[in-house]
Write a protein that holds these residues in place. Structure first.
Motif, PDB file in Angstrom:
ATOM      1  N   SER A  92       0.793  -1.230   0.000  1.00 35.31           N
ATOM      2  CA  SER A  92       0.000   0.000   0.000  1.00 35.31           C
ATOM      3  C   SER A  92       0.833   1.292   0.000  1.00 35.31           C
ATOM      4  O   SER A  92       0.419   2.288  -0.607  1.00 35.31           O
ATOM      5  CB  SER A  92      -0.969   0.000   1.184  1.00 35.31           C
ATOM      6  N   ARG A 130       1.249   2.411  -3.570  1.00 34.80           N
ATOM      7  CA  ARG A 130       0.082   2.415  -4.471  1.00 34.80           C
ATOM      8  C   ARG A 130       0.154   3.612  -5.411  1.00 34.80           C
ATOM      9  O   ARG A 130       0.444   4.747  -5.015  1.00 34.80           O
ATOM     10  CB  ARG A 130      -1.206   2.446  -3.657  1.00 34.80           C
ATOM     11  N   TYR A 176       0.853  -0.630  -8.414  1.00 31.32           N
ATOM     12  CA  TYR A 176       1.881  -0.210  -7.448  1.00 31.32           C
ATOM     13  C   TYR A 176       3.175   0.149  -8.164  1.00 31.32           C
ATOM     14  O   TYR A 176       3.562  -0.495  -9.159  1.00 31.32           O
ATOM     15  CB  TYR A 176       2.162  -1.330  -6.438  1.00 31.32           C
TER      16      TYR A 176
END
Length: 392
Positions: A335, A338, A357
């Motif tokens: 994350s 991202r 990503y």
């Protein structure tokens, strides 16, 4: 060449665009659609249709019964046609009845034997030994006076089962019973709220009383051995696992393992300037239970794939995997990297694609390797150093 919109083109041809009719659905139709969407989600998560069978958990069997009923009714097939993107309703129905099931028929489909009504002419005050033993195993259930305290726990566990954070396993693989565990007995969820003091029976065996609370608002003080015996004899008896219990998947396939899906890594061929500038570093990471090729077949029409062709740069086969949990782990770790990108879909609406990503392929390889050996929980991705680092 001047661009011309679809409406202008239709006007040039003398044909007015047909407005899409909006029709209000009845509450029954809304329930049918909602139930079918549960089946579609099951198919997306598991790569197959839900099936009946004693070895299946109660939620899959409910979906399987529902799917058979939808297949058997023409009005339902017509209603759901626009939602059936996987052709789930095309398979012939397992049943050939148009009327709705009553409770006993539904229980029979799920392999749960309904309780029969006692004949008034039966001498119930003279109990055979078999009935006495059954009473000892089940004990008397009474209303749970503080059920409101347990109700949120049952709701949470059900939600975690639906999200695949928990699983159900046939009782017997692990016959131990501990305080705080959840089970399925007789089609009802059971929570072991308390363990009494251990004592010796007349036969010299160790046993103890349990306080077991059921999701229908009742409780029982049955014996530990009786509870174990009832779960073992119940064909639908199940243990509900703790969240995130056990490894996600093994590093190698065993002869009896079932292939569960594939982690796929894609690279976009989009000519968007922000993508083209970092094409070798921008990857989409996802999990599918079906064919990767089928998943990306309509990539140029789907904003999820940046409305462009994609290249498959890596795949990792899964065995006996909980795909939803795995995907959550992958996205949690990646994350920080991202991709923050907004594009317009085919209708000119802004869309922020997910699961893309800015991360090198060798890092993704390491993430998968650490998922396999169980060490991924201790790591996070550092985008400034482009590497995995242990949590501080």
């Amino acid at each position: 060449m001047v661009d011309i919109s679809d409406d202008d083109l239709l006007a040039e041809l003398g044909a007015a665009p047909e407005a899409k009719k909006q029709s209000a659905r009845t509450p029954r139709e809304e329930r049918i659609i909602a139930g079918f969407e549960d089946i579609v989600r099951f198919h997306e998560e598991h790569g197959r249709v839900p099936q009946l069978g004693e070895e299946r958990d109660i939620f899959e069997r409910l979906c399987a019964v529902r799917l058979d009923r939808l297949r058997a009714q023409e009005d339902c097939r017509t209603l759901l046609q626009e939602f059936d993107r996987y052709g789930l309703l095309l398979t012939p129905a397992a049943a050939d009845k148009d009327e709705e099931m009553d409770d006993d028929e539904l229980l029979a489909e799920l392999g749960i034997e309904p309780v029969s009504v006692v004949d008034l002419t039966e001498l119930t005050h003279v109990k055979p030994r078999a009935e006495v033993r059954a009473a000892e195993e089940v004990a008397n259930r009474t209303p749970c006076k503080n059920f409101e305290m347990y109700k949120p726990q049952f709701a949470r566990v059900k939600d975690e089962l639906e999200k695949a954070a928990r699983e159900t396993r046939r009782f017997g693989e692990d016959a131990d019973v501990r305080q705080g565990e959840f089970f399925i007995l007789g089609g009802q969820m059971a929570f072991v709220a308390a363990l009494g003091e251990e004592f010796k029976t007349d036969y010299g065996r160790l046993d103890r009383r349990l306080r077991v609370v059921f999701d229908n608002g009742t409780e029982s003080d049955l014996l530990l051995r009786s509870f174990q015996r009832a779960l073992y004899k119940d064909d639908s008896g199940r243990r509900i696992t703790d969240p995130n219990a056990g490894p996600l998947f093994g590093g190698a396939a065993d002869e009896q393992d079932l292939a569960s899906g594939t982690i796929y890594v894609l690279r976009s061929k989009s000519d968007h300037p922000d993508v083209a500038a970092y094409r070798d570093l921008i990857h989409k990471v996802g999990v599918t239970g079906g064919s990767v090729e089928a998943r990306i077949a309509q990539a140029t029409l789907d904003a999820t794939y940046l409305l462009a062709e994609v290249e498959v740069v890596a795949t990792y086969k899964l065995f006996n995997i909980n795909r939803t949990r795995l995907e959550n782990v992958l996205h949690r770790v990646l994350s920080p990297a991202r991709l923050d990108l907004t594009i317009q879909d085919r209708f000119g609406n802004p869309v922020k694609p997910k699961e893309w990503y800015l991360v090198p392929l060798h890092v993704i390889d390491e993430v998968v390797a650490r998922v396999k050996d169980g060490t991924i929980k201790a790591y996070e991705y550092d985008p400034t150093a482009a590497m995995l680092r242990p949590f501080a």
